[in-house]
Design a protein around this motif. Structure first.
Motif, PDB file in Angstrom:
ATOM      1  N   ARG A 105    -101.447  56.248 -79.241  1.00 17.60           N
ATOM      2  CA  ARG A 105    -100.773  57.558 -79.224  1.00 17.60           C
ATOM      3  C   ARG A 105     -99.900  57.708 -77.983  1.00 17.60           C
ATOM      4  O   ARG A 105     -98.825  58.283 -78.043  1.00 17.60           O
ATOM      5  CB  ARG A 105    -101.776  58.693 -79.293  1.00 17.60           C
ATOM      6  CG  ARG A 105    -102.417  58.823 -80.648  1.00 17.60           C
ATOM      7  CD  ARG A 105    -102.870  60.246 -80.915  1.00 17.60           C
ATOM      8  NE  ARG A 105    -103.024  60.390 -82.354  1.00 17.60           N
ATOM      9  CZ  ARG A 105    -102.034  60.586 -83.217  1.00 17.60           C
ATOM     10  NH1 ARG A 105    -100.808  60.701 -82.800  1.00 17.60           N
ATOM     11  NH2 ARG A 105    -102.260  60.683 -84.506  1.00 17.60           N
ATOM     12  N   SER A 106    -100.378  57.174 -76.860  1.00 20.94           N
ATOM     13  CA  SER A 106     -99.601  57.298 -75.622  1.00 20.94           C
ATOM     14  C   SER A 106     -98.302  56.497 -75.696  1.00 20.94           C
ATOM     15  O   SER A 106     -97.361  56.773 -74.952  1.00 20.94           O
ATOM     16  CB  SER A 106    -100.437  56.856 -74.416  1.00 20.94           C
ATOM     17  OG  SER A 106    -100.590  55.451 -74.386  1.00 20.94           O
ATOM     18  N   LEU A 107     -98.229  55.526 -76.582  1.00 17.42           N
ATOM     19  CA  LEU A 107     -97.008  54.739 -76.755  1.00 17.42           C
ATOM     20  C   LEU A 107     -95.946  55.508 -77.539  1.00 17.42           C
ATOM     21  O   LEU A 107     -94.757  55.188 -77.455  1.00 17.42           O
ATOM     22  CB  LEU A 107     -97.351  53.422 -77.466  1.00 17.42           C
ATOM     23  CG  LEU A 107     -96.245  52.398 -77.648  1.00 17.42           C
ATOM     24  CD1 LEU A 107     -95.606  52.013 -76.310  1.00 17.42           C
ATOM     25  CD2 LEU A 107     -96.802  51.162 -78.351  1.00 17.42           C
ATOM     26  N   LEU A 108     -96.330  56.540 -78.274  1.00 16.28           N
ATOM     27  CA  LEU A 108     -95.371  57.296 -79.077  1.00 16.28           C
ATOM     28  C   LEU A 108     -94.299  57.967 -78.209  1.00 16.28           C
ATOM     29  O   LEU A 108     -93.145  58.067 -78.627  1.00 16.28           O
ATOM     30  CB  LEU A 108     -96.085  58.338 -79.938  1.00 16.28           C
ATOM     31  CG  LEU A 108     -96.965  57.775 -81.049  1.00 16.28           C
ATOM     32  CD1 LEU A 108     -97.755  58.894 -81.714  1.00 16.28           C
ATOM     33  CD2 LEU A 108     -96.129  57.012 -82.067  1.00 16.28           C
ATOM     34  N   VAL A 109     -94.644  58.412 -77.024  1.00 15.87           N
ATOM     35  CA  VAL A 109     -93.668  59.097 -76.149  1.00 15.87           C
ATOM     36  C   VAL A 109     -92.557  58.142 -75.719  1.00 15.87           C
ATOM     37  O   VAL A 109     -91.380  58.431 -75.933  1.00 15.87           O
ATOM     38  CB  VAL A 109     -94.365  59.776 -74.952  1.00 15.87           C
ATOM     39  CG1 VAL A 109     -93.351  60.299 -73.955  1.00 15.87           C
ATOM     40  CG2 VAL A 109     -95.263  60.902 -75.437  1.00 15.87           C
ATOM     41  N   PRO A 110     -92.877  56.976 -75.119  1.00 11.68           N
ATOM     42  CA  PRO A 110     -91.774  56.084 -74.756  1.00 11.68           C
ATOM     43  C   PRO A 110     -91.028  55.522 -75.971  1.00 11.68           C
ATOM     44  O   PRO A 110     -89.816  55.319 -75.901  1.00 11.68           O
ATOM     45  CB  PRO A 110     -92.435  54.977 -73.932  1.00 11.68           C
ATOM     46  CG  PRO A 110     -93.894  55.123 -74.135  1.00 11.68           C
ATOM     47  CD  PRO A 110     -94.161  56.514 -74.588  1.00 11.68           C
ATOM     48  N   LEU A 111     -91.719  55.292 -77.074  1.00 13.49           N
ATOM     49  CA  LEU A 111     -91.018  54.827 -78.279  1.00 13.49           C
ATOM     50  C   LEU A 111     -90.065  55.892 -78.789  1.00 13.49           C
ATOM     51  O   LEU A 111     -88.959  55.587 -79.233  1.00 13.49           O
ATOM     52  CB  LEU A 111     -92.010  54.438 -79.377  1.00 13.49           C
ATOM     53  CG  LEU A 111     -92.730  53.116 -79.210  1.00 13.49           C
ATOM     54  CD1 LEU A 111     -93.668  52.877 -80.391  1.00 13.49           C
ATOM     55  CD2 LEU A 111     -91.770  51.959 -79.049  1.00 13.49           C
ATOM     56  N   SER A 112     -90.480  57.146 -78.716  1.00 19.15           N
ATOM     57  CA  SER A 112     -89.610  58.246 -79.135  1.00 19.15           C
ATOM     58  C   SER A 112     -88.384  58.334 -78.239  1.00 19.15           C
ATOM     59  O   SER A 112     -87.273  58.577 -78.712  1.00 19.15           O
ATOM     60  CB  SER A 112     -90.369  59.569 -79.120  1.00 19.15           C
ATOM     61  OG  SER A 112     -91.371  59.564 -80.109  1.00 19.15           O
ATOM     62  N   ALA A 113     -88.576  58.138 -76.939  1.00 21.62           N
ATOM     63  CA  ALA A 113     -87.438  58.157 -76.009  1.00 21.62           C
ATOM     64  C   ALA A 113     -86.460  57.036 -76.344  1.00 21.62           C
ATOM     65  O   ALA A 113     -85.236  57.243 -76.352  1.00 21.62           O
ATOM     66  CB  ALA A 113     -87.926  58.040 -74.571  1.00 21.62           C
ATOM     67  N   LEU A 114     -86.979  55.849 -76.631  1.00 26.03           N
ATOM     68  CA  LEU A 114     -86.120  54.729 -77.007  1.00 26.03           C
ATOM     69  C   LEU A 114     -85.397  55.019 -78.320  1.00 26.03           C
ATOM     70  O   LEU A 114     -84.193  54.761 -78.451  1.00 26.03           O
ATOM     71  CB  LEU A 114     -86.941  53.442 -77.116  1.00 26.03           C
ATOM     72  CG  LEU A 114     -86.177  52.182 -77.510  1.00 26.03           C
ATOM     73  CD1 LEU A 114     -85.098  51.855 -76.486  1.00 26.03           C
ATOM     74  CD2 LEU A 114     -87.143  51.018 -77.660  1.00 26.03           C
TER      75      LEU A 114
END
Length: 136
Positions: A105-114
């Protein structure tokens, strides 16, 4: 970010040897994560599981071009990395549900930014590619 260069991303301000040794590049945690999310299916699986848990066959039906074998390999790799949780239910036949772990879930934030960056700049990238092909 570094304390002295607040306008420079930490990745850019970090010191690197020159030349960068191949073994150091291979051991780099950033390189490792980019390999995982940079494969053909991982980001899509992570995004779908970010919305809700899925059973295997439901997830397989939700990704048109992925084979069962490749979905299995992708889920196992994401599970090995601690991003996906696999839960087996004691039914006949057994059913399996996949969900993101807190780490996933914590990976969703940087993936969303990308993803936001890619959508915002897709026209610029397409124009640069077009210019590059017309120069040759």
């Amino acid at each position: 970010m570094s304390g002295t260069h607040t306008d420079v991303p930490s990745m850019i301000s970090a010191p690197l040897p020159s030349p960068v040794p191949a073994d150091e590049h291979e051991r780099c945690p950033v390189t490792d994560v980019l390999r995982r999310v940079g494969d053909k299916w991982s980001i899509l699986v992570i995004v779908l599981l970010g919305r809700r848990p899925y059973r295997f066959n439901e997830l397989h039906r939700g990704i048109e071009a992925i084979s069962q074998r490749m979905l299995t390999r992708t889920l196992r790799a994401l599970e090995t990395d601690g991003l996906v949780h696999r839960e087996v239910f004691p039914t006949v036949p057994p059913s399996v549900e996949y969900s993101l772990t807190p780490l996933g879930r914590s990976l969703l934030v940087p993936l969303s930014a990308l993803a936001d960056w890619a959508v915002e700049h897709r026209g610029d990238i397409a124009a640069a590619r077009q210019a590059s092909t017309s120069d040759t």
